[in-house]
Write an enzyme that holds these catalytic residues in place. Structure first.
Site, PDB file in Angstrom:
ATOM      1  N   ASP A   1      36.334  40.229  34.588  1.00 36.57           N
ATOM      2  CA  ASP A   1      36.828  40.838  33.349  1.00 36.57           C
ATOM      3  C   ASP A   1      35.834  40.704  32.187  1.00 36.57           C
ATOM      4  OD1 ASP A   1      37.657  38.092  33.734  1.00 36.57           O
ATOM      5  OD2 ASP A   1      38.837  38.234  31.905  1.00 36.57           O
ATOM      6  N   HIS A   2      34.715  40.026  32.431  1.00 36.71           N
ATOM      7  CA  HIS A   2      33.686  39.895  31.397  1.00 36.71           C
ATOM      8  C   HIS A   2      32.398  40.641  31.741  1.00 36.71           C
ATOM      9  CE1 HIS A   2      35.795  36.673  29.021  1.00 36.71           C
ATOM     10  NE2 HIS A   2      36.513  36.729  30.135  1.00 36.71           N
TER      11      HIS A   2
ATOM     12  N   HIS B   1      41.364  37.148  23.656  1.00 37.38           N
ATOM     13  CA  HIS B   1      41.635  36.933  25.083  1.00 37.38           C
ATOM     14  C   HIS B   1      43.135  36.658  25.266  1.00 37.38           C
ATOM     15  CE1 HIS B   1      40.877  35.474  29.270  1.00 37.38           C
ATOM     16  NE2 HIS B   1      39.845  36.276  29.174  1.00 37.38           N
TER      17      HIS B   1
ATOM     18  N   HIS C   1      30.250  34.494  30.999  1.00 41.29           N
ATOM     19  CA  HIS C   1      30.362  33.992  32.373  1.00 41.29           C
ATOM     20  C   HIS C   1      30.614  35.158  33.319  1.00 41.29           C
ATOM     21  CE1 HIS C   1      34.487  34.278  31.031  1.00 41.29           C
ATOM     22  NE2 HIS C   1      34.968  33.964  32.225  1.00 41.29           N
TER      23      HIS C   1
ATOM     24  N   ASP D   1      35.624  32.275  27.441  1.00 45.12           N
ATOM     25  CA  ASP D   1      36.794  31.586  28.000  1.00 45.12           C
ATOM     26  C   ASP D   1      36.526  30.091  28.042  1.00 45.12           C
ATOM     27  OD1 ASP D   1      37.561  34.164  28.400  1.00 45.12           O
ATOM     28  OD2 ASP D   1      37.798  34.010  30.579  1.00 45.12           O
TER      29      ASP D   1
ATOM     30  N   HIS E   1      33.020  35.972  35.499  1.00 47.77           N
ATOM     31  CA  HIS E   1      34.313  36.518  35.914  1.00 47.77           C
ATOM     32  C   HIS E   1      34.326  38.026  35.646  1.00 47.77           C
ATOM     33  CE1 HIS E   1      36.632  32.433  35.835  1.00 47.77           C
ATOM     34  NE2 HIS E   1      36.134  32.705  37.028  1.00 47.77           N
TER      35      HIS E   1
END
Lengths: 305, 305
Positions: free
Chosen positions: B65-66, B270, B61, B212, B63
């Protein structure tokens, strides 16, 4: 005291031991960041500092290895509910980059204002406070690039306790006023001025960070008498043609600037990954020209008192 | 052999010990990357692997941090003169992100093609080769997010040397043909089929990475009989409400999926920065439900033979 923390001492491609470009200056409760390559936020965390203390970010130029740490840094600050605005300085294009990464709610939800200041021209004072100013100088790289000088203001001289006692000034509030540079009146009518109880003014510290640049004489004046010069040293002297071709400096060119600018200390930085196993060669060559040379290492801290 | 390398085991904010999200699967000369948080390229370098071996990147996805490790990775690949195209898979929006970071010559000059495949719908086979396929499943996060399953094709059984000798098949080319699943004719006229000299087919390995997600029953079927399930475990069970609120899972929810999917091994990932000092609590709680649980650590390598 000023602390200079090396967050990234490597060149464009990070290595096991060197992150992409970033230097932090910690001063009077603020952290000023100079460049923000990928991984900068984690380097600061590893240095035991809070990313929330960063007040200003100075970007030398828009190459990825100097800016790709900004998105993640702002992401984390937002998750930590930062509300305090942050100032970002850099060449034209910084605004567009920050606009893009903060425009997509999908990436993260920004919780604070970002004031971007795009620098133009050859030289400028880009920010000033009661304690310091930061100047920018255009250097010689493949895209518009600014070197930065952090210049602390001169501070009043030390408070001379023995003088104060000799003059019969009662300990307490009056001492504080004099320390802050104000004249005071004693109960016996005498007026005491600060120069009577303070030593000579203390010269502010000066730190210069060149960013990526070829050897350029303009830096000699810009770095004049600096306490610390942090200079591009991507290559050793045997690769001076490559340095020219790729708009970088050799360690000996950095030393030449340090010598002619009469700086106190030289730190070689932006070390190519080809020196991962033998970085010592850079400092060896530089020392022949300028003795007080050190090689930047990640998480190294230099204290200027 | 398949190697699973943990490049980032942390949650949104990196810590001293945990980088942002990324998992590498090394298989048959390729490296497949699942998520690419900031710092991924350096983690891969620290793992002693070449970033040039990456052939495909699967993004769960958008976000930060990814995905914020993608710009720096492509920057370095370009400096290393990559010419081989790369494939990137992910939800809608990945194309726009990559278009932006590669549109500015100032950031870096891209030297290779990037084929972006945006995934739609609830479930899809997103890529297939002779050796494996990768499937995607929409999970339950705050923005569109896909879990991925890497599924190796079943392989022919082992070549049984004793059988081949017993049948009088001359060592050499004929053995090779049989190993590759082809029938051969001997000089005496006999026809030997592969089933006569091969053991039972070997089941391909299956690795599932959830990205996530909240606890979602859809994952039970998707992870069925997996050799390794790498599941969101942002919180411990005492924070299950927080997990729901922030669209993440607890360690015990991850274990529940592992148990009901009858996987061989569960890896918790995570991990929130609140567990920096006591991550053990996550695996302790999970083990009460699913015994073969491990906690992801940066640079950990799992070999599946």
């Amino acid at each position: 005291m000023i602390k200079v923390i090396v967050l990234g001492s490597g060149a464009a491609i990070p290595t096991k031991s060197r992150n992409c470009a970033s230097i932090a200056i910690q001063y009077n409760g603020e952290i000023l960041l100079f460049d923000c390559g990928e991984g900068t936020q984690r380097q600061l965390i590893k240095a035991g500092k809070s990313i929330m203390k960063i007040t200003k970010i100075f970007i030398t130029h828009l190459h990825g290895d100097h800016i790709f740490g900004i998105p993640g840094l702002f992401h984390s600050m937002s998750l930590m509910h930062r509300e305090k605005p942050i100032d970002v300085y850099g060449p034209k294009g910084v605004q567009k980059f920050i606009d893009f990464i903060t425009s997509e709610e999908n990436f993260f939800h920004k919780t604070f204002d970002i004031n971007v200041h795009e620098i133009e021209g050859e030289k400028a004072t880009v920010c000033e406070t009661d304690m310091y100013r930061v100047e920018a100088l255009k250097v010689d790289h493949s895209i518009p690039t600014y070197a930065y000088a952090f210049i602390e203001r001169d501070r009043p001289g030390k408070f001379l306790v023995s003088k104060a006692i000799e003059l019969g000034i009662p300990r307490g509030k009056l001492w504080g006023k004099l320390q802050r540079g104000k004249a005071v009146k004693l109960s016996d009518g005498r007026v005491i001025t600060p120069d009577m109880v303070l030593g000579p003014p203390r010269r502010g510290k000066k730190i210069v960070y060149t960013g990526d640049t070829r050897f350029t004489e303009a830096l000699i004046d810009f770095a004049k008498e600096a306490d610390l010069l942090i200079h591009d040293s991507t290559f050793d002297e045997s690769l001076s043609e490559k340095a020219r071709e790729y708009f970088h400096s050799t360690c000996t060119e950095a030393a030449e600037i340090a010598k002619r600018a009469n700086v106190k200390k030289l730190m070689l930085i932006h070390v190519s990954n080809r020196y991962e196993k033998n970085p010592g060669i850079l400092v060896e060559q530089a020392k022949k020209i300028f003795e007080n040379t050190i090689l930047a290492k990640d998480l190294m801290v230099i204290e200027l008192k």
